[in-house]
Write an enzyme that holds these catalytic residues in place. Structure first.
Site, PDB file in Angstrom:
ATOM      1  CG  HIS A  63      39.844  46.058  47.024  1.00 54.93           C
ATOM      2  ND1 HIS A  63      39.780  45.128  46.006  1.00 54.93           N
ATOM      3  CD2 HIS A  63      38.964  45.652  47.970  1.00 54.93           C
ATOM      4  CE1 HIS A  63      38.879  44.206  46.306  1.00 54.93           C
ATOM      5  NE2 HIS A  63      38.368  44.503  47.495  1.00 54.93           N
ATOM      6  CB  THR A  99      34.591  43.430  40.235  1.00 54.58           C
ATOM      7  OG1 THR A  99      33.946  43.455  41.506  1.00 54.58           O
ATOM      8  CG2 THR A  99      33.581  43.052  39.172  1.00 54.58           C
ATOM      9  NE  ARG A 163      29.371  42.357  42.237  1.00 53.36           N
ATOM     10  CZ  ARG A 163      29.692  43.010  43.355  1.00 53.36           C
ATOM     11  NH1 ARG A 163      30.335  44.174  43.266  1.00 53.36           N
ATOM     12  NH2 ARG A 163      29.392  42.500  44.526  1.00 53.36           N
ATOM     13  CG  HIS A 224      31.891  40.722  51.458  1.00 51.70           C
ATOM     14  ND1 HIS A 224      32.673  41.751  51.936  1.00 51.70           N
ATOM     15  CD2 HIS A 224      32.383  40.406  50.235  1.00 51.70           C
ATOM     16  CE1 HIS A 224      33.601  42.047  51.032  1.00 51.70           C
ATOM     17  NE2 HIS A 224      33.447  41.240  50.002  1.00 51.70           N
ATOM     18  NE  ARG A 227      27.733  40.271  50.173  1.00 63.39           N
ATOM     19  CZ  ARG A 227      28.102  41.371  49.542  1.00 63.39           C
ATOM     20  NH1 ARG A 227      27.306  42.437  49.578  1.00 63.39           N
ATOM     21  NH2 ARG A 227      29.245  41.420  48.884  1.00 63.39           N
ATOM     22  CG  ASP A 285      35.650  45.349  50.778  1.00 66.47           C
ATOM     23  OD1 ASP A 285      36.599  44.966  50.072  1.00 66.47           O
ATOM     24  OD2 ASP A 285      34.467  45.302  50.400  1.00 66.47           O
TER      25      ASP A 285
END
Length: 389
Positions: A63, A99, A163, A224, A227, A285
């Site tokens: 990001h 998001t 989300r 991901h 998890r 990430d």
């Protein structure tokens, strides 16, 4: 300028033993034993003895402009600096939105990518974000991938997450088909990066797409996947169906306590259960918000993804989980480069880009970083920084 790295143990990522590596400009010119040059050409020699020489790390999820914090405007995460990547041995990054696709935008993403490239990194990006319908710059995923140089895919599109936009299989098949055609026509990856949340649906939507449409499972690239053990098991099925999965290196104590598995341990688990080592990647990430929600969906804590996490998890995979150097290195070099369709990245060979790391052989401590033929870290000190650092 020619640079000759002498006597390092080369992991290309395959084990090449002790080799010399000659770099000319931003390209690896030659590898071999006891390289000799004649004439009066200026050359810099680096003693690589006692070190592993590896490709620079390839990060498929960063990001780079920061992310929207799930705790309000004051929790928006900060943008990445050039040296953040260098400290983690990352020489190729993939910029994405998550998001927040309102206060974080695609034009800003592309501008940041161009800035990081000017400073010395290699950068690609994805169009879109968590949301469906996918927001693009030109009006379609296919046009964004074909006409905008930096865009190599779309995502990260969210599934199995409160989300996300809760897409059905038809919507997801349409996204995959459009990205696929855009990739085919432009020679790019056309990959669909998939953010997978902690819902019990896990990867069911992607399996449904493969069952009910002509879009192959390998068109999607879910991240991901560490998890939970249940999601890792779904990831094994995904690999068996011809796909590649991604493990997230950034984590927090709260997230681990809630059941997430360390990236390094997840790699060990997958390999022990017969996963193809060529279909597993790590990503940082980096600079994402790492929220922890309680059972009622209320945010309890939020931290920021670290660009150093991938190197740390590579190291832990070797020292703590007993994964071989070459297998662990594939997950952060050749495998992600293949997913992104970047043929000159993730390997050490004549004609490849000169993105190189020197790691102490005993501790795997990062000592030197070369990005696009220029030293950015030497003897553990950052020697090249971003414009405003």
């Amino acid at each position: 300028m020619l640079t000759l790295i002498r006597g390092a143990h080369v992991l290309a990522p395959e084990d090449m033993g002790i080799q010399d590596v000659l770099v000319a400009g931003d390209t690896i010119l030659e590898t071999g034993r006891d390289i000799r040059l004649s004439g009066n050409v200026a050359i810099e020699e680096i003693d690589g003895s006692g070190h592993y020489l590896t490709p620079g790390l390839v990060d498929t999820l960063s990001h780079i402009i920061g992310g929207g914090g799930e705790g309000g405007f004051h929790t928006r995460t900060p943008a990445m600096n050039f040296s953040d990547a260098i400290r983690g041995g990352v020489t190729t990054v993939t910029g994405v939105l998550g998001t927040d696709a309102i206060s974080r935008t695609l034009p800003d993403l592309l501008a940041k990518a161009a800035g990081l490239e000017a400073e010395g990194l290699s950068v690609v990006c994805h169009t879109g974000s968590y949301q469906v319908p996918v927001r693009t710059l030109t009006g379609s995923i296919q046009q964004d991938i074909m006409l905008i140089e930096k865009f190599v895919g779309v995502g990260e599109v969210a599934i199995s997450d409160h989300r996300g936009s809760q897409p059905d299989w038809r919507e997801m098949a349409r996204i995959g088909a459009e990205a696929r055609v855009g990739g085919l026509l432009s020679g790019k990856a056309g990959v669909v990066s998939i953010h997978v949340g902690d819902s019990e649906d896990r990867l069911d939507l992607l399996f449904e797409v493969a069952e009910k449409s002509d879009v192959p499972l390998g068109q999607y690239y879910p991240t991901h996947i560490n998890r939970s053990t249940a999601l890792l098991d779904a990831g094994l099925r995904f690999i068996q169906g011809g796909g590649t999965i991604d493990l997230t290196a950034s984590h927090t104590p709260e997230i681990l306590a809630a059941g997430e598995i360390k990236c390094a341990s997840a790699l060990r688990y997958l390999l022990d259960h017969g996963a193809d080592e060529n279909r597993i990647t790590f990503s940082t990430d980096g600079h994402a918000s790492l929220p922890h929600f309680n059972s009622d969906g209320v945010l309890e804590s939020l931290k920021v993804g670290a660009m150093t996490s991938m190197l740390e998890e590579f190291r832990d995979a070797v020292f703590e989980d007993g994964v071989s150097l070459t297998r662990a290195l594939k997950a952060v070099t050749t495998n992600p480069a293949r997913v992104l369709k970047l043929p000159n990245k993730g390997a050490i060979a004549s004609g490849k880009d000169a993105d190189l790391l020197l790691l102490d052989q005993d501790s795997l401590t990062l000592t030197h970083v070369m990005a696009r033929g220029r030293w950015c870290m030497e003897s553990q000190e950052i020697t090249r920084k971003g414009t405003f650092e």
